[in-house]
Design an enzyme around this catalytic site. Structure first.
Site, PDB file in Angstrom:
ATOM      1  N   LYS A  13       6.122  -5.980   6.812  1.00 45.44           N
ATOM      2  CA  LYS A  13       5.752  -6.539   5.497  1.00 45.44           C
ATOM      3  C   LYS A  13       6.792  -7.559   5.019  1.00 45.44           C
ATOM      4  CE  LYS A  13       5.607  -2.504   3.349  1.00 45.44           C
ATOM      5  NZ  LYS A  13       6.021  -1.596   4.449  1.00 45.44           N
ATOM      6  N   ARG A  88       3.483   2.356  -4.176  1.00 45.83           N
ATOM      7  CA  ARG A  88       3.566   3.297  -3.058  1.00 45.83           C
ATOM      8  C   ARG A  88       2.930   4.637  -3.416  1.00 45.83           C
ATOM      9  NH1 ARG A  88       8.355   0.783  -0.528  1.00 45.83           N
ATOM     10  NH2 ARG A  88       8.807   1.749   1.471  1.00 45.83           N
ATOM     11  N   ARG A 122      15.480  -2.822  14.094  1.00 48.57           N
ATOM     12  CA  ARG A 122      15.591  -3.726  12.946  1.00 48.57           C
ATOM     13  C   ARG A 122      17.050  -3.976  12.556  1.00 48.57           C
ATOM     14  NH1 ARG A 122      11.963  -2.893   7.745  1.00 48.57           N
ATOM     15  NH2 ARG A 122      13.025  -0.900   7.470  1.00 48.57           N
ATOM     16  N   ARG A 155      20.029  -0.626   8.488  1.00 53.80           N
ATOM     17  CA  ARG A 155      19.841   0.094   7.227  1.00 53.80           C
ATOM     18  C   ARG A 155      20.080   1.584   7.426  1.00 53.80           C
ATOM     19  NH1 ARG A 155      14.224  -2.076   4.694  1.00 53.80           N
ATOM     20  NH2 ARG A 155      14.077   0.145   4.248  1.00 53.80           N
ATOM     21  N   ARG A 166      10.455   8.975   6.067  1.00 56.18           N
ATOM     22  CA  ARG A 166       9.729   7.868   5.433  1.00 56.18           C
ATOM     23  C   ARG A 166       8.280   7.795   5.903  1.00 56.18           C
ATOM     24  NH1 ARG A 166      13.195   3.296   7.235  1.00 56.18           N
ATOM     25  NH2 ARG A 166      12.000   1.872   5.954  1.00 56.18           N
TER      26      ARG A 166
HETATM   27  P1  AMP Z   1      11.441  -0.591   1.751  1.00 53.33           P
HETATM   28  O1  AMP Z   1      12.479  -1.645   1.870  1.00 53.33           O
HETATM   29  O2  AMP Z   1      10.169  -1.076   1.102  1.00 53.33           O
HETATM   30  O3  AMP Z   1      11.192   0.158   3.039  1.00 53.33           O
HETATM   31  O4  AMP Z   1      12.024   0.493   0.709  1.00 53.33           O
HETATM   32  C1  AMP Z   1      13.215   1.201   0.995  1.00 53.33           C
HETATM   33  C2  AMP Z   1      13.283   2.440   0.134  1.00 53.33           C
HETATM   34  O5  AMP Z   1      13.318   2.072  -1.267  1.00 53.33           O
HETATM   35  C3  AMP Z   1      12.100   3.389   0.240  1.00 53.33           C
HETATM   36  O6  AMP Z   1      12.174   4.255   1.371  1.00 53.33           O
HETATM   37  C4  AMP Z   1      12.215   4.142  -1.078  1.00 53.33           C
HETATM   38  O7  AMP Z   1      13.269   5.087  -1.046  1.00 53.33           O
HETATM   39  C5  AMP Z   1      12.619   3.027  -2.043  1.00 53.33           C
HETATM   40  N1  AMP Z   1      11.414   2.356  -2.600  1.00 53.33           N
HETATM   41  C6  AMP Z   1      11.000   1.089  -2.371  1.00 53.33           C
HETATM   42  N2  AMP Z   1       9.859   0.824  -3.025  1.00 53.33           N
HETATM   43  C7  AMP Z   1       9.540   1.956  -3.683  1.00 53.33           C
HETATM   44  C8  AMP Z   1       8.456   2.340  -4.516  1.00 53.33           C
HETATM   45  N3  AMP Z   1       7.450   1.490  -4.782  1.00 53.33           N
HETATM   46  N4  AMP Z   1       8.451   3.592  -5.020  1.00 53.33           N
HETATM   47  C9  AMP Z   1       9.451   4.470  -4.760  1.00 53.33           C
HETATM   48  N5  AMP Z   1      10.486   4.194  -3.968  1.00 53.33           N
HETATM   49  C10 AMP Z   1      10.540   2.944  -3.416  1.00 53.33           C
END
Ligand code: AMP
Length: 210
Positions: A13, A88, A122, A155, A166
């Site tokens: 994404k 989410r 990644r 990360r 996740r």
């Molecule tokens: P991402 O970079 O989108 O994979 O997000 C990394 C982490 O940020 C996720 O695993 C969650 O812990 C937190 N996070 C990101 N977006 C959300 C969301 N919409 N709701 C809750 N936690 C989020």
């Protein structure tokens, strides 16, 4: 155009959003990137979410919804945006509907095996957040960001235990959004496998962009 990018972690994404910004001329809003930047700058929000994110769990809806609402109040999002990683949960989607009307929800279709391969290779720029992959999207110089020269890192939540968590959280809390948006006639599916140029072509075709 107001777009949501929906898909499991590692679906690509963020990478497609970087290209989508140029194609659609709208800002890329990644809740994950906003949280990571808060952690890096040791802000109160960063302290609040650090452990949750490193364990692969979701930040609470209230905090996340407020963050996005404030971001979407800014002038640069009025003509459109790419929301990457939000909503989410169904509660987040319902809250979003109360303050912004999205045009399309792009659903990234990708098998689990491809997701695991992407997440484990990644690398992310510490400075600008751009994503790379050690096999599929190599930086020109090892460990260095092509865009800004920043250092690339793995990360914390791309470690094996957090990846498993996740994916479990995605299945339980985020997957129901596919039917939620399909029922509203907003969902477009794209094949998210393959190299980035192929995925960009799939994205343009799905949205009717020439
Ligand atoms: P991402 O970079 O989108 O994979 O997000 C990394 C982490 O940020 C996720 O695993 C969650 O812990 C937190 N996070 C990101 N977006 C959300 C969301 N919409 N709701 C809750 N936690 C989020």
């Amino acid at each position: 155009m107001k777009l949501i990018f929906l898909g499991p972690p590692g679906a690509g994404k963020g990478t497609l959003a970087t290209r989508g910004v140029e194609i659609c001329k709208v800002p890329h809003i990644s809740t994950g990137a906003i949280f990571r930047s808060a952690i890096a700058t040791l802000s109160p929000l960063g302290y609040k979410v650090k452990a949750i994110i490193e364990e692969g769990k979701l930040v609470d809806d209230e905090t996340t919804i407020l963050l996005v609402k404030e971001r979407l109040d800014q002038q640069d999002t009025q003509a459109g945006y790419i929301l990457d990683g939000f909503p989410r949960t169904i509660s987040q989607a319902e809250a979003l509907a109360g303050f912004s009307a999205v045009d399309k929800v792009v659903n990234f279709d990708i098998p689990d095996a491809a997701v695991l391969e992407r997440l484990s290779g990644r690398r992310v720029c510490r400075k600008c957040g751009m994503n790379f992959h050690i096999t599929f999207n190599k930086p020109k110089q090892e460990q260095v960001c092509d865009a800004c020269g920043g250092e690339l890192f793995i990360r914390e939540d791309d470690q094996e235990g957090a990846i498993r968590k996740r994916l479990e959280v995605y299945r339980e809390q985020t997957l129901p959004l596919i039917e939620y948006y399909r029922n509203q006639g907003l969902l477009v599916d794209i094949d998210a496998q393959g190299l980035i140029d192929t995925v960009v072509a799939n994205f343009k075709k799905a949205l009717g962009i020439s």
